[in-house]
Each structure stands twice: as structure tokens, then as C-alpha cells.
Design a protein around this motif. Structure first.
Motif, PDB file in Angstrom:
ATOM      1  N   GLN A   1     -29.355   5.032 -68.554  1.00 18.15           N
ATOM      2  CA  GLN A   1     -28.742   4.793 -67.243  1.00 18.15           C
ATOM      3  C   GLN A   1     -29.785   4.859 -66.133  1.00 18.15           C
ATOM      4  O   GLN A   1     -29.730   4.120 -65.155  1.00 18.15           O
ATOM      5  CB  GLN A   1     -27.642   5.828 -67.010  1.00 18.15           C
ATOM      6  N   SER A   2     -30.769   5.730 -66.286  1.00 29.26           N
ATOM      7  CA  SER A   2     -31.791   5.936 -65.261  1.00 29.26           C
ATOM      8  C   SER A   2     -32.988   4.992 -65.407  1.00 29.26           C
ATOM      9  O   SER A   2     -33.933   5.075 -64.627  1.00 29.26           O
ATOM     10  CB  SER A   2     -32.295   7.383 -65.317  1.00 29.26           C
ATOM     11  N   TYR A   3     -32.985   4.145 -66.451  1.00 30.00           N
ATOM     12  CA  TYR A   3     -34.045   3.175 -66.772  1.00 30.00           C
ATOM     13  C   TYR A   3     -35.289   3.844 -67.354  1.00 30.00           C
ATOM     14  O   TYR A   3     -35.932   3.284 -68.215  1.00 30.00           O
ATOM     15  CB  TYR A   3     -34.449   2.325 -65.567  1.00 30.00           C
ATOM     16  N   ALA A   4     -35.670   5.042 -66.863  1.00 30.43           N
ATOM     17  CA  ALA A   4     -36.769   5.822 -67.441  1.00 30.43           C
ATOM     18  C   ALA A   4     -38.066   5.028 -67.540  1.00 30.43           C
ATOM     19  O   ALA A   4     -38.754   5.036 -68.558  1.00 30.43           O
ATOM     20  CB  ALA A   4     -36.371   6.358 -68.823  1.00 30.43           C
TER      21      ALA A   4
ATOM     22  N   ASN B   1     -25.721   1.958 -62.235  1.00 26.55           N
ATOM     23  CA  ASN B   1     -26.425   2.209 -60.978  1.00 26.55           C
ATOM     24  C   ASN B   1     -26.520   0.975 -60.083  1.00 26.55           C
ATOM     25  O   ASN B   1     -27.111   1.042 -58.998  1.00 26.55           O
ATOM     26  CB  ASN B   1     -27.853   2.722 -61.262  1.00 26.55           C
TER      27      ASN B   1
ATOM     28  N   GLN C   1     -33.595  -2.866 -64.175  1.00 26.87           N
ATOM     29  CA  GLN C   1     -32.727  -2.976 -65.339  1.00 26.87           C
ATOM     30  C   GLN C   1     -33.260  -4.016 -66.323  1.00 26.87           C
ATOM     31  O   GLN C   1     -33.264  -3.801 -67.534  1.00 26.87           O
ATOM     32  CB  GLN C   1     -31.313  -3.354 -64.896  1.00 26.87           C
TER      33      GLN C   1
END
Length: 345
Positions: free
Chosen positions: A84-87, A165, A142
Motif C-alpha cells: 500500500q505504501s509502495y516502499a 492511496n 504506483q
């Protein structure tokens, strides 16, 4: 799809001594886009973390492409995960972020960069290869995260709320692109979301989770048209499906069968409600919400039960007006009130 991509066989998992998954049986066929749908706390992300090897199981087995990977480390499972946070690494360029997973596995740099470029092209971010994450929009980040997952060519892609997000317009765009990407590469994907519209639009099949248990698995059409439980009926649909006692005052229209005595519920979506028939149940309109060409009338029956009806906005009733309510029997569902399971005569 004759070969399974992913199998969870009776999987249970715990977090801080609290059981999060309870004997989950779930299969994603090879090349299938399976969406795991449910509210917060249902165990959706835990399913992905168990498959990825980031959480241990307390019971059951996990198989990927026919291999039992239950006891394997994450790096040996051949999965890629989009968070979700892409990291993304902020100090690396887009090209370096995409190629990172290959280079740490000793892939020759020239090969890794070429595969990174190809992955970036496939998701529409090849023009961004020289930038860093801080220079990208949410949608661009994303795409980079997806490219980084694609470049490894894993057996299974795991996507953990990857669109949550993004703003609404970009979510609509990206879910279309994600579905198109899946169709191009034919990969096995497990996509977690709490967004029912997202699930209905992109999934081959949907697994609905509740409190760590699978409530129903089916195609989007099956989930919508034949919910297996009152939970699925109420969770999938906005507004939610109406649920009333089978012995209640709502009058079915059409050829309604005689139901047995017992605790049964009748379920019907707002579009199955007919307002102002001659022989319907008396009701009063509490409020009306207009959504484009449609309107949702929230009414209260004389017996006290709330009902939501979808009507043409141009013919919506006024607040406080008296109406009569009937339901098309062909569009109703019957459930056991105690177990919540679908009634089968």
C-alpha cells in the motif's frame, strides 16, 4: 487454468496470541486475478503476508505452483508483493528501484537494467526511469511499484491495497490499467482490497473474508446475484441489501412460494423495491439521496423496519411523504436468521 497458482489449505495464523486466520481454504488458479475482499480486521493482509512468508502459520499448508512453501523463507517462494505504501527507495532512481530485486540476486547489471526498462514500458512509466520517487505523483509511484514486482517474473503477484492511496479519479484509471496489465501478462495475482467496486470491476473471482474466515468465493456476478450469507449480502452493495424478517409486512410481487415457518430473512437490493403499488406495505419517506439519474429513498415501514429503494431521480418521492412498498419476488434472497447462511429449500 488447469494448474493451480496458489493454494491455502486449512491455514490458521495468529498475531500476539490472537488467532487472525481460522482454517482458511483458498485457491487462486494459474493466471487468475483473485481479489480478497473484506472490511478492516478481516485478515486480508494477513493472507498475503502468510503467502509471502512474512507471517508464520499455526496450522495448514501453503502451496505455490505445486510447491509446498509453508516452511520456506520469503526469498525462496518466488512471489512479488506490491505494498500500500509502495516502499520505494527514495535515494534510488526509478530504474534502480525497479532493478533492485534482480541485482541483489546477482543478475548481471546490464540484464537487470534491460528487464527494468521492459517492465517500466509495460506499465507506462518508461519516461520516468531517471527520476527519483520524490519527483513522482502517487499514480507514477504506483506504476513504479508494479514494474518492480513485474520485473522478477514470479509465480504469484501479491497486491496489498495498492490503489488505496490514490484519489478517486486515479483509482478508477489505475484499476482499469491493472486489469489490462493482468490480461496482457496472464499472471497469477492475489489482490487485497476493502473497496467492493474495485473488487467487482477487476476480479476473475472474489473471496469475501470476515473475521479471518472465508464467507464466500465466487465470480463477481455470483457474489452480487447469489450472496451465500447475510454478511456478504450486506457488505457487497451500496447501499447495502435490505434484510427483513420473512414474516414481515413487505408484500412480494410476482409468484412467491410459501416459505416454511422458522427464523428466515428476506434480502432484496434497493433496485428490487417497488414504491407506490396498490397493495404494498405502508411506509413513510425519511430522506432521499440523489445520485445522478438515480435516487435512493430511505423509508420506514409502518412496522418500524427501514427499507432503501432505488427510484428514478425524476420521479423520487418527497421527504415525509406516504408511500407503499412491495418487492419483486424474483429478485429476493432468503437466509437463515440465526446462521446467516443462504436458505436452500
Amino acid at each position: 487454468m488447469s494448474e493451480t497458482g496458489l493454494v491455502l489449505d486449512g491455514v490458521s495464523a495468529a498475531y500476539r496470541d490472537a488467532t487472525v486466520l481460522h482454517g482458511v481454504d483458498l485457491t487462486a488458479e494459474r493466471g487468475e486475478l483473485l481479489v480478497v475482499l473484506g472490511p478492516s480486521g478481516a485478515g486480508k493482509s494477513t493472507v498475503l503476508r502468510v503467502v509471502a512468508g512474512l507471517e508464520p502459520v499455526t496450522a495448514g499448508r501453503v502451496r505455490i505452483a505445486g510447491r509446498d512453501v509453508t516452511d520456506l523463507r520469503p526469498g525462496r517462494r518466488d512471489v512479488s508483493m506490491v505494498f500500500q505504501s509502495y516502499a520505494l527507495f527514495p535515494h534510488l532512481t526509478v530504474a534502480e528501484n525497479i532493478a533492485f530485486g534482480l541485482e541483489v540476486r546477482d543478475t548481471p547489471r546490464a540484464v537487470a537494467r534491460e528487464r527494468a526498462r521492459a517492465a517500466a514500458e509495460s506499465v507506462g512509466c518508461a519516461a520516468l526511469l531517471g527520476r527519483r520517487p520524490g519527483q513522482l505523483s502517487g499514480g507514477e509511484r504506483q506504476r513504479v511499484a508494479l514494474a518492480r514486482a513485474l520485473v522478477r517474473e514470479p509465480d504469484v503477484f501479491l497486491l496489498d491495497e495498492p490503489l488505496s492511496n490514490l484519489d478517486q479519479a486515479l483509482r478508477v484509471e489505475m484499476r482499469t490499467e491493472l486489469r489490462a496489465l493482468h490480461d496482457r501478462i496472464g499472471a497469477t495475482m492475489v489482490h487485497v482490497t476493502h473497496d467492493q467496486t474495485e473488487a467487482l470491476v477487476i476480479a476473475d473471482r472474489i473471496a469475501v473474508l470476515r473475521d479471518g474466515r472465508v464467507e464466500q468465493v465466487g465470480t463477481p456476478d455470483e457474489i452480487w446475484r447469489a450472496p451465500a450469507t447475510t454478511f456478504v449480502a450486506g457488505f457487497v452493495g451500496s447501499p447495502a441489501m435490505n434484510l427483513l424478517p420473512a414474516t414481515g409486512p413487505v408484500t412480494p410481487t410476482g409468484d412467491a412460494p410459501v416459505l416454511p415457518t422458522g427464523d428466515l430473512l428476506i434480502g432484496f437490493r434497493p433496485e428490487a423495491v417497488v414504491l407506490a403499488p396498490d397493495d404494498g406495505a405502508e411506509a413513510v419517506v425519511d430522506r432521499v439521496e440523489v445520485v445522478g439519474e438515480d435516487a435512493y429513498a430511505y423509508v420506514t415501514l409502518a412496522a418500524g423496519s427501514p427499507v432503501v429503494a432505488r427510484v428514478p431521480a425524476a420521479r423520487r418521492p418527497g421527504r415525509g411523504s406516504a408511500v407503499r412498498v412491495a418487492v419483486r419476488w424474483a429478485d429476493t434472497h432468503v437466509f437463515h436468521a440465526v446462521s446467516g447462511r443462504r436458505y436452500a429449500p
